[in-house]
Design an enzyme around this catalytic site. Structure first.
Site, PDB file in Angstrom:
ATOM      1  N   GLY A  60       0.746  -1.241   0.000  1.00 16.60           N
ATOM      2  CA  GLY A  60       0.000   0.000   0.000  1.00 16.60           C
ATOM      3  C   GLY A  60       0.779   1.295   0.000  1.00 16.60           C
ATOM      4  O   GLY A  60       0.189   2.370  -0.160  1.00 16.60           O
TER       5      GLY A  60
ATOM      6  N   GLU B 270       4.018  -6.743   1.554  1.00 15.43           N
ATOM      7  CA  GLU B 270       3.464  -7.095   0.241  1.00 15.43           C
ATOM      8  C   GLU B 270       3.424  -5.877  -0.683  1.00 15.43           C
ATOM      9  O   GLU B 270       2.362  -5.470  -1.152  1.00 15.43           O
ATOM     10  CB  GLU B 270       2.041  -7.644   0.414  1.00 15.43           C
ATOM     11  CG  GLU B 270       1.934  -8.840   1.353  1.00 15.43           C
ATOM     12  CD  GLU B 270       0.487  -9.200   1.699  1.00 15.43           C
ATOM     13  OE1 GLU B 270      -0.428  -8.407   1.393  1.00 15.43           O
ATOM     14  OE2 GLU B 270       0.281 -10.267   2.283  1.00 15.43           O
ATOM     15  N   PRO B 271       4.584  -5.276  -0.980  1.00 11.84           N
ATOM     16  CA  PRO B 271       4.553  -4.091  -1.853  1.00 11.84           C
ATOM     17  C   PRO B 271       4.269  -4.498  -3.300  1.00 11.84           C
ATOM     18  O   PRO B 271       4.798  -5.497  -3.780  1.00 11.84           O
ATOM     19  CB  PRO B 271       5.971  -3.525  -1.724  1.00 11.84           C
ATOM     20  CG  PRO B 271       6.825  -4.736  -1.462  1.00 11.84           C
ATOM     21  CD  PRO B 271       5.965  -5.662  -0.621  1.00 11.84           C
ATOM     22  N   GLY B 272       3.435  -3.744  -3.971  1.00 11.59           N
ATOM     23  CA  GLY B 272       3.167  -3.980  -5.383  1.00 11.59           C
ATOM     24  C   GLY B 272       3.512  -2.740  -6.176  1.00 11.59           C
ATOM     25  O   GLY B 272       4.553  -2.638  -6.833  1.00 11.59           O
TER      26      GLY B 272
ATOM     27  N   CYS C 239     -14.830   4.238 -27.496  1.00  9.57           N
ATOM     28  CA  CYS C 239     -16.099   4.960 -27.542  1.00  9.57           C
ATOM     29  C   CYS C 239     -16.738   5.053 -26.164  1.00  9.57           C
ATOM     30  O   CYS C 239     -17.746   4.411 -25.871  1.00  9.57           O
ATOM     31  CB  CYS C 239     -17.026   4.298 -28.548  1.00  9.57           C
ATOM     32  SG  CYS C 239     -16.314   4.446 -30.187  1.00  9.57           S
ATOM     33  N   GLU C 240     -16.098   5.798 -25.308  1.00 11.52           N
ATOM     34  CA  GLU C 240     -16.566   6.081 -23.946  1.00 11.52           C
ATOM     35  C   GLU C 240     -16.024   7.462 -23.593  1.00 11.52           C
ATOM     36  O   GLU C 240     -14.839   7.735 -23.826  1.00 11.52           O
ATOM     37  CB  GLU C 240     -15.960   5.098 -22.921  1.00 11.52           C
ATOM     38  CG  GLU C 240     -16.360   3.663 -23.081  1.00 11.52           C
ATOM     39  CD  GLU C 240     -17.757   3.353 -22.557  1.00 11.52           C
ATOM     40  OE1 GLU C 240     -18.327   4.179 -21.822  1.00 11.52           O
ATOM     41  OE2 GLU C 240     -18.264   2.285 -22.916  1.00 11.52           O
TER      42      GLU C 240
ATOM     43  N   TYR D 228      -9.958   5.159 -11.306  1.00  8.38           N
ATOM     44  CA  TYR D 228      -9.545   5.722 -10.008  1.00  8.38           C
ATOM     45  C   TYR D 228      -9.354   7.243 -10.075  1.00  8.38           C
ATOM     46  O   TYR D 228      -8.739   7.807  -9.172  1.00  8.38           O
ATOM     47  CB  TYR D 228      -8.219   5.103  -9.556  1.00  8.38           C
ATOM     48  CG  TYR D 228      -8.142   3.590  -9.583  1.00  8.38           C
ATOM     49  CD1 TYR D 228      -8.889   2.809  -8.693  1.00  8.38           C
ATOM     50  CD2 TYR D 228      -7.295   2.940 -10.476  1.00  8.38           C
ATOM     51  CE1 TYR D 228      -8.785   1.430  -8.713  1.00  8.38           C
ATOM     52  CE2 TYR D 228      -7.182   1.559 -10.489  1.00  8.38           C
ATOM     53  CZ  TYR D 228      -7.937   0.806  -9.605  1.00  8.38           C
ATOM     54  OH  TYR D 228      -7.819  -0.560  -9.622  1.00  8.38           O
TER      55      TYR D 228
HETATM   56  C1  LIG Z   1      -3.209  -5.078  -3.777  1.00  9.16           C
HETATM   57  C2  LIG Z   1      -2.636  -5.704  -2.575  1.00  9.16           C
HETATM   58  C3  LIG Z   1      -1.305  -5.444  -2.189  1.00  9.16           C
HETATM   59  C4  LIG Z   1      -0.428  -4.478  -2.936  1.00  9.16           C
HETATM   60  O1  LIG Z   1      -0.830  -3.156  -2.795  1.00  9.16           O
HETATM   61  P1  LIG Z   1       0.111  -2.000  -3.376  1.00  9.16           P
HETATM   62  O2  LIG Z   1      -0.634  -0.760  -3.102  1.00  9.16           O
HETATM   63  O3  LIG Z   1       0.255  -2.269  -4.829  1.00  9.16           O
HETATM   64  O4  LIG Z   1       1.396  -2.074  -2.652  1.00  9.16           O
HETATM   65  C5  LIG Z   1      -0.811  -6.096  -1.098  1.00  9.16           C
HETATM   66  N1  LIG Z   1      -1.566  -6.977  -0.385  1.00  9.16           N
HETATM   67  C6  LIG Z   1      -2.840  -7.249  -0.714  1.00  9.16           C
HETATM   68  C7  LIG Z   1      -3.605  -8.214   0.099  1.00  9.16           C
HETATM   69  C8  LIG Z   1      -3.409  -6.631  -1.821  1.00  9.16           C
HETATM   70  O5  LIG Z   1      -4.686  -6.899  -2.137  1.00  9.16           O
END
Ligand SMILES: *Cc1c(COP(=O)(O)O)cnc(C)c1O
Length: 418
Positions: free
Chosen positions: A238, A272-274, A342-343, A315
């Site tokens: 997050g 859990e960084p994405g 087309c939106e 978003y």
């Molecule tokens: C989406 C998600 C993440 C990653 O969130 P980021 O904002 O991309 O870091 C981590 N854990 C869980 C459970 C998620 O659903």
């Protein structure tokens, strides 16, 4: 910090000129930088306590080449489906570093994950506890679990990416947590190992993290006092990234909050960084098809659309847009930058000041490496855009452009229409 820079007026990904990639691959396409991915992973890892498991949230960018790049640095993975499990295993992340999140895991998905030998399930409801217990028991296995707790904290982010408030579908309600642990402890095929929390995405303030992590720390102490063995604490992902001029907290400051809130628990930490890993490591490159003057506005119409990058439509996301070639002395103009779909929602930027653009010019939509290609669709029968990975001067097409023929071949005629 990323590796997309101008050299002699041409945007480069590392040492590769974007215009050259566009000439070879066609537009639109996603372009990822290996050096940026590696840098983000290393900076984040270095900011976390030693021994933490960095479980990359693969839903942010599921490209196999991206997964393998991170796997080689030692990354684990946070997955939310069996499909993602198969992708991370194909990318080379060992099952022993995989955590499985998500509110709607099916029996078959649990079975596949148990057979693969994943590290833990992050269970999000009481009914899921029962089903996982049944599936594990049927295999004579014990599933390692953490319960994802909903701490009822406002992450102060966009409503569509806020997950830690009581009204959200995610996790087990704060007030049910202890009872849920007591219930889980009685299920013979489950082994409680931890507590999990994830409060949302693109969080730009440390206060909600601190609040959630302190609640988790208290819960861990209460659970231990009640006799549960809690050896792992999963803090979710997050942490936000800069899309515009605002700068979110850096990993070091986030790490300080982590240490302060949960550092003394004597538990293995999981993050859990994405977005943080991949967002700034990717751009979406598009060509200007038309410059159209309306009665009130001037429109830049790109060959990339909301089917390629849905974040602005979904978003209200801001993405910086830059020309691939800088023209000396170009006049600045105010445009709406839109796609061909087309939106009316197919709009990347409203009233954006840009250097004057003409048909045929290339632009790069920045910070598109997370929640970009993975959310792509073929709406308007527009094939999925290709993905390209750059490393130094080299580049490779890691997912070729889908053809319309490919998409037609996926369908079947019913007997009565043959
Ligand atoms: C989406 C998600 C993440 C990653 O969130 P980021 O904002 O991309 O870091 C981590 N854990 C869980 C459970 C998620 O659903």
């Amino acid at each position: 910090m990323n590796h997309f820079d101008y050299r002699n007026g041409v945007l480069h990904a590392e040492d590769a000129p974007i215009a050259e990639i566009a000439a070879a691959v066609g537009t639109p396409f996603y372009c990822y930088s290996t050096a940026t991915l590696e840098r983000h992973y290393r900076v984040f890892e270095a900011a976390m306590p030693k021994g933490s498991l960095i479980a990359y949230a693969v839903k942010a960018n599921g490209s196999l080449a991206v997964i393998r790049t991170l796997a080689r640095l030692g990354a684990g993975a946070d997955i939310v489906s069996e499909g993602e499990l198969k992708r991370v295993l194909a990318g080379g992340i060992p099952a022993a570093k995989v955590v499985f999140s998500g509110v709607g895991k099916r029996r078959s998905e649990m079975a596949t994950a148990l057979d693969a030998g994943i590290y833990q399930f992050n269970v999000e409801s009481e009914p899921e506890l029962d089903v996982l217990n049944e599936v594990a028991a049927s295999k004579g296995m014990k599933a390692a679990i953490a319960l994802r707790i909903n701490p009822d904290v406002d992450a102060k982010t966009h409503a569509k990416i806020s997950t830690g408030k009581a009204e959200n579908k995610f996790g087990i309600g704060w007030n049910r947590a202890k009872a849920a642990y007591a219930y889980a402890a009685k299920l013979p095929a489950l082994k409680i190992v931890g507590v999990d929390v994830h409060i949302g995405s693109q969080i730009t303030d440390l206060a909600p993290f601190r609040e959630a992590f302190l609640k988790v720390a208290q819960l861990v102490q209460d659970l231990r006092a009640a006799g549960h063995e809690i050896s792992r604490v999963d803090l979710g992902g997050g942490l936000g990234v800069p899309y515009d001029s605002r700068t979110p907290p850096d990993p070091a400051s986030y790490g300080a909050v982590v240490r302060e809130a949960v550092g003394a628990l004597d538990a293995q930490l999981i993050m859990e960084p994405g977005r943080l890993i991949t967002a700034n490591a990717g751009v979406l490159v598009a060509e200007v098809i038309y410059v159209k003057k309306g009665d009130e506005k001037e429109f830049i119409i790109l060959d990339a659309g909301m089917n390629d990058l849905i974040r602005p439509a979904m978003y209200d996301a801001f993405h910086d847009i830059v020309p691939v070639r800088v023209r000396a002395g170009a006049q600045r103009r105010v445009y709406d930058v839109v796609g061909p779909v087309c939106e009316s929602a197919d709009l990347f930027a409203r009233d954006r000041e840009l250097p004057q653009l003409s048909a045929g010019d290339l632009v790069a939509i920045l910070t598109a490496g997370a929640y970009g290609a993975v959310q792509g669709s073929s709406y308007n029968a527009r094939p999925l855009a290709p993905e390209v990975l750059v490393k130094g001067r080299q580049f490779a097409v890691t997912r070729p452009r889908q053809s319309v023929e490919d998409t037609i071949a996926l369908e079947r005629w019913p007997d009565w229409l043959r």
